[in-house]
Design a protein around this motif. Structure first.
Motif, PDB file in Angstrom:
ATOM      1  N   VAL A 188     -11.351  -4.398   2.587  1.00 22.59           N
ATOM      2  CA  VAL A 188     -12.967  -4.200   2.521  1.00 22.59           C
ATOM      3  C   VAL A 188     -12.474  -3.789   0.437  1.00 22.59           C
ATOM      4  CG1 VAL A 188     -13.295  -3.315   4.429  1.00 22.59           C
ATOM      5  CG2 VAL A 188     -12.743  -1.155   2.813  1.00 22.59           C
ATOM      6  N   THR A 189     -11.784  -3.687  -0.193  1.00 23.27           N
ATOM      7  CA  THR A 189     -11.977  -3.259  -1.227  1.00 23.27           C
ATOM      8  C   THR A 189     -12.372  -4.638  -2.301  1.00 23.27           C
ATOM      9  OG1 THR A 189     -10.167  -2.124  -1.081  1.00 23.27           O
ATOM     10  CG2 THR A 189     -10.947  -2.401  -3.242  1.00 23.27           C
ATOM     11  N   SER A 190     -13.718  -4.793  -1.875  1.00 27.31           N
ATOM     12  CA  SER A 190     -14.174  -5.889  -2.902  1.00 27.31           C
ATOM     13  C   SER A 190     -14.153  -5.973  -4.340  1.00 27.31           C
ATOM     14  CB  SER A 190     -15.738  -5.919  -2.570  1.00 27.31           C
ATOM     15  OG  SER A 190     -16.385  -4.649  -2.671  1.00 27.31           O
ATOM     16  N   GLU A 191     -14.161  -4.667  -4.722  1.00 22.13           N
ATOM     17  CA  GLU A 191     -13.877  -4.239  -6.110  1.00 22.13           C
ATOM     18  C   GLU A 191     -12.371  -5.069  -6.821  1.00 22.13           C
ATOM     19  OE1 GLU A 191     -16.236  -1.601  -4.830  1.00 22.13           O
ATOM     20  OE2 GLU A 191     -14.424  -1.826  -4.087  1.00 22.13           O
ATOM     21  N   ILE A 192     -11.810  -5.454  -6.149  1.00 20.19           N
ATOM     22  CA  ILE A 192     -11.035  -6.037  -6.385  1.00 20.19           C
ATOM     23  C   ILE A 192     -11.531  -7.831  -7.550  1.00 20.19           C
ATOM     24  CG2 ILE A 192      -8.728  -8.592  -6.027  1.00 20.19           C
ATOM     25  CD1 ILE A 192      -8.513  -6.330  -3.652  1.00 20.19           C
ATOM     26  N   LEU A 193     -12.310  -8.217  -7.215  1.00 22.84           N
ATOM     27  CA  LEU A 193     -12.807  -9.281  -7.860  1.00 22.84           C
ATOM     28  C   LEU A 193     -13.667  -8.494  -9.864  1.00 22.84           C
ATOM     29  CD1 LEU A 193     -14.473 -11.070  -5.279  1.00 22.84           C
ATOM     30  CD2 LEU A 193     -13.196 -12.295  -7.034  1.00 22.84           C
ATOM     31  N   PHE A 194     -13.345  -6.958  -9.526  1.00 26.55           N
ATOM     32  CA  PHE A 194     -13.186  -6.579 -10.955  1.00 26.55           C
ATOM     33  C   PHE A 194     -12.652  -7.189 -11.813  1.00 26.55           C
ATOM     34  CE2 PHE A 194     -16.282  -2.580  -9.750  1.00 26.55           C
ATOM     35  CZ  PHE A 194     -16.700  -3.447  -8.658  1.00 26.55           C
ATOM     36  N   TYR A 332     -16.831  -7.229   8.346  1.00 29.68           N
ATOM     37  CA  TYR A 332     -16.573  -7.012   6.570  1.00 29.68           C
ATOM     38  C   TYR A 332     -15.658  -6.960   6.232  1.00 29.68           C
ATOM     39  CZ  TYR A 332     -18.125  -4.799   2.261  1.00 29.68           C
ATOM     40  OH  TYR A 332     -17.740  -5.118   1.139  1.00 29.68           O
ATOM     41  N   PRO A 333     -14.642  -6.344   6.560  1.00 26.28           N
ATOM     42  CA  PRO A 333     -12.863  -7.040   6.271  1.00 26.28           C
ATOM     43  C   PRO A 333     -12.425  -8.825   6.223  1.00 26.28           C
ATOM     44  CG  PRO A 333     -12.924  -5.142   7.512  1.00 26.28           C
ATOM     45  CD  PRO A 333     -14.737  -5.750   7.669  1.00 26.28           C
ATOM     46  N   TRP A 334     -12.901  -9.814   7.368  1.00 28.47           N
ATOM     47  CA  TRP A 334     -12.716 -10.366   6.897  1.00 28.47           C
ATOM     48  C   TRP A 334     -13.667 -11.458   6.490  1.00 28.47           C
ATOM     49  CZ3 TRP A 334      -8.120 -12.076   9.607  1.00 28.47           C
ATOM     50  CH2 TRP A 334      -7.962 -10.943  10.497  1.00 28.47           C
ATOM     51  N   TYR A 335     -14.755 -10.832   6.071  1.00 28.14           N
ATOM     52  CA  TYR A 335     -16.098 -11.093   5.236  1.00 28.14           C
ATOM     53  C   TYR A 335     -15.607 -11.405   3.661  1.00 28.14           C
ATOM     54  CZ  TYR A 335     -20.020 -11.725   1.847  1.00 28.14           C
ATOM     55  OH  TYR A 335     -20.875 -11.085   1.572  1.00 28.14           O
ATOM     56  N   ASN A 336     -14.619 -10.219   3.506  1.00 29.77           N
ATOM     57  CA  ASN A 336     -14.326  -9.913   2.300  1.00 29.77           C
ATOM     58  C   ASN A 336     -12.871 -10.511   1.848  1.00 29.77           C
ATOM     59  OD1 ASN A 336     -15.571  -7.952   0.432  1.00 29.77           O
ATOM     60  ND2 ASN A 336     -14.177  -6.905   0.197  1.00 29.77           N
ATOM     61  N   ALA A 337     -12.295 -10.761   3.015  1.00 30.80           N
ATOM     62  CA  ALA A 337     -11.120 -10.985   2.397  1.00 30.80           C
ATOM     63  C   ALA A 337     -11.449 -12.653   1.630  1.00 30.80           C
ATOM     64  CB  ALA A 337     -10.247 -11.229   3.507  1.00 30.80           C
ATOM     65  N   PHE A 339     -13.187 -13.983   0.200  1.00 33.83           N
ATOM     66  CA  PHE A 339     -13.484 -14.379  -1.318  1.00 33.83           C
ATOM     67  C   PHE A 339     -12.942 -13.081  -2.250  1.00 33.83           C
ATOM     68  CE2 PHE A 339     -17.657 -14.401   0.598  1.00 33.83           C
ATOM     69  CZ  PHE A 339     -18.082 -15.808   0.167  1.00 33.83           C
ATOM     70  N   ILE A 340     -12.078 -12.155  -2.079  1.00 30.93           N
ATOM     71  CA  ILE A 340     -10.716 -11.743  -2.655  1.00 30.93           C
ATOM     72  C   ILE A 340      -9.723 -12.202  -2.511  1.00 30.93           C
ATOM     73  CG2 ILE A 340     -12.828  -9.721  -2.913  1.00 30.93           C
ATOM     74  CD1 ILE A 340     -10.157  -8.442  -0.663  1.00 30.93           C
ATOM     75  N   VAL A 341      -9.086 -13.185  -1.912  1.00 32.58           N
ATOM     76  CA  VAL A 341      -8.060 -13.469  -1.062  1.00 32.58           C
ATOM     77  C   VAL A 341      -8.048 -15.098  -1.115  1.00 32.58           C
ATOM     78  CG1 VAL A 341      -5.836 -13.305  -0.110  1.00 32.58           C
ATOM     79  CG2 VAL A 341      -7.130 -11.224  -0.020  1.00 32.58           C
ATOM     80  N   ILE A 342      -8.585 -14.965  -0.386  1.00 31.56           N
ATOM     81  CA  ILE A 342      -8.821 -16.583   0.167  1.00 31.56           C
ATOM     82  C   ILE A 342      -8.585 -17.972  -0.936  1.00 31.56           C
ATOM     83  CG2 ILE A 342      -9.267 -18.542   2.017  1.00 31.56           C
ATOM     84  CD1 ILE A 342      -8.920 -16.201   3.522  1.00 31.56           C
ATOM     85  N   ILE A 343     -10.043 -17.638  -1.640  1.00 34.42           N
ATOM     86  CA  ILE A 343     -10.212 -18.241  -2.219  1.00 34.42           C
ATOM     87  C   ILE A 343      -9.868 -18.338  -3.733  1.00 34.42           C
ATOM     88  CG2 ILE A 343     -12.849 -18.999  -4.284  1.00 34.42           C
ATOM     89  CD1 ILE A 343     -14.216 -17.936  -1.690  1.00 34.42           C
ATOM     90  N   PRO A 344      -9.550 -17.016  -4.312  1.00 34.57           N
ATOM     91  CA  PRO A 344      -9.071 -17.458  -5.575  1.00 34.57           C
ATOM     92  C   PRO A 344      -7.070 -17.424  -5.408  1.00 34.57           C
ATOM     93  CG  PRO A 344     -10.036 -15.391  -5.313  1.00 34.57           C
ATOM     94  CD  PRO A 344     -10.134 -15.337  -3.884  1.00 34.57           C
ATOM     95  N   THR A 345      -6.898 -17.710  -4.171  1.00 36.99           N
ATOM     96  CA  THR A 345      -5.333 -18.103  -3.709  1.00 36.99           C
ATOM     97  C   THR A 345      -5.521 -20.157  -3.917  1.00 36.99           C
ATOM     98  OG1 THR A 345      -4.454 -16.199  -2.736  1.00 36.99           O
ATOM     99  CG2 THR A 345      -3.225 -18.378  -1.990  1.00 36.99           C
TER     100      THR A 345
END
Length: 361
Positions: A188-194, A332-337, A339-345
């Motif tokens: 849920v830490t969407s701030e990773i995308l900062f 929310y956790p799955w939705y967030n992951a 954007f912060i993990v799957i797409i960047p990976t």
């Protein structure tokens, strides 16, 4: 991007924006066992793991945001990825607005419609976005030490009300639920995308790794300062049935039988922190859209996006219980992951496969 940011400012922004969610809603959203504090304690390795794809992608494209690097890697398809992130930041802005408006209207002014608080905060954030990221950096530098000091002071004042027995039974269901809690909290830490959006602005790029490391550690420390008092005072069973557990915990503080209701201090930090969070996500929405459209001037986009955000907020949840249960806990956790993990990976792997980026030249 002409505006610059220091490592310290970036760490403060990430930590403040992440802990506002904890301050308002957690640990009620995950407090189904007294071991939730262990999940917070084990958080940094998971946060670093989740942030690694974004960080490594930036290392290959140090002068580009994730919006720009996706277009560099995928060409026209990257524009679609950029638009997805525009919608994501748009959604995060609205969620942050609903966070604060629900909290304030429920605890302070239940007769006032949420929309009033949403519009008020959105207008303030609009002004901040017009002024640019450097203004938000300075606000975070001012607010962060006060925020940290308040958590420590509240913790000390609550010690007489704490009961170590509320942390029992210890690891009743084993270590797996604790690890799952750490994973969920990191997701849920969407701030990773900062990192993906603001690292290109860093005044000293060689110190970028410290932003990742220190923000992960501070998020863990602040989470413990919020979660532990709630568990030690009320216990996990009571906490799991309260919407705003930390606020309720602060309300029991009395100093010398004549100083009470210091929850107003907590409330002021929630408002100021939410203002920073709404403003930064609002700014990232405008910035990402301008990069997709290749527009150098962000200002013409600010008002239209702000109007759309306000119109979208009532669609997120009709009441606070629905908002917490369906959004923060369920999807929310799955939705967030994604954007912060799957797409960047995926972008990082494609970059290696296509031999693009700094490391390939």
């Amino acid at each position: 991007m002409k505006e610059k940011i220091t490592v310290t400012q970036l760490v403060f922004l990430i930590t403040l924006c992440r802990e506002i969610l904890t301050l308002i809603f957690l640990p009620s959203t995950f407090a189904n066992s007294p071991d939730i504090w262990l999940s917070a304690l084990l958080g940094p390795p998971f946060l670093i793991l989740f942030a690694l794809p974004v960080y490594l992608l930036w290392k290959r494209y140090p002068n580009e945001t994730i919006i720009q690097s996706s277009q560099t890697i995928l060409g026209k398809i990257g524009i679609f990825i950029g638009l997805i992130y525009v919608l994501y930041f748009f959604d995060q802005t609205a969620i942050a607005l609903v966070d604060l408006s629900s909290f304030y209207s429920t605890t302070q002014m239940p007769e006032t419609p949420n929309l009033f608080f949403i519009i008020t905060l959105a207008l303030s954030a609009t002004y901040a976005v017009y002024k640019g990221i450097e203004v938000l950096n300075r606000i975070s530098e001012f607010l962060f030490p006060l925020f940290a000091a308040s958590l420590v002071i509240f913790f000390l004042f609550l010690i007489p009300n704490m009961n170590l027995g509320n942390l029992q039974p210890f690891l009743e269901n084993g270590i797996l639920p604790v690890l799952q809690g750490s994973l969920t909290s990191s997701a849920v830490t969407s701030e990773i995308l900062f990192l993906g959006m603001l690292l290109p602005c860093l005044n000293k790029p060689n110190n970028a790794k410290y932003a990742l490391l220190f923000s992960s550690i501070l998020i863990c420390i602040f989470a413990l300062l919020i979660v532990l008092p709630v568990l030690l005072v009320f216990g996990a069973k009571h906490t799991s049935h309260v919407v705003f557990p930390y606020y309720d915990t602060i309300r029991i503080i009395t100093i010398g039988n004549f100083i009470e209701r210091i929850e107003s201090i907590h409330l002021s930090f929630c408002v100021l922190g939410a203002f920073v969070k709404v403003s930064i996500y609002y700014y990232l929405t405008v910035l990402s859209l301008s990069q997709v459209l290749k527009i150098s001037d962000l200002r013409p986009l600010i008002i239209p996006i702000g109007v759309l955000i306000i119109a979208y907020c009532p669609m997120i949840g009709s009441n606070i219980v629905e908002f917490v249960n369906e959004l923060l806990i369920g999807n929310y956790p799955w939705y967030n992951a994604f954007f912060i993990v799957i797409i960047p990976t995926a972008l990082l792997l494609l970059s290696y496969f296509l031999k693009k980026g700094v490391s390939s030249q």
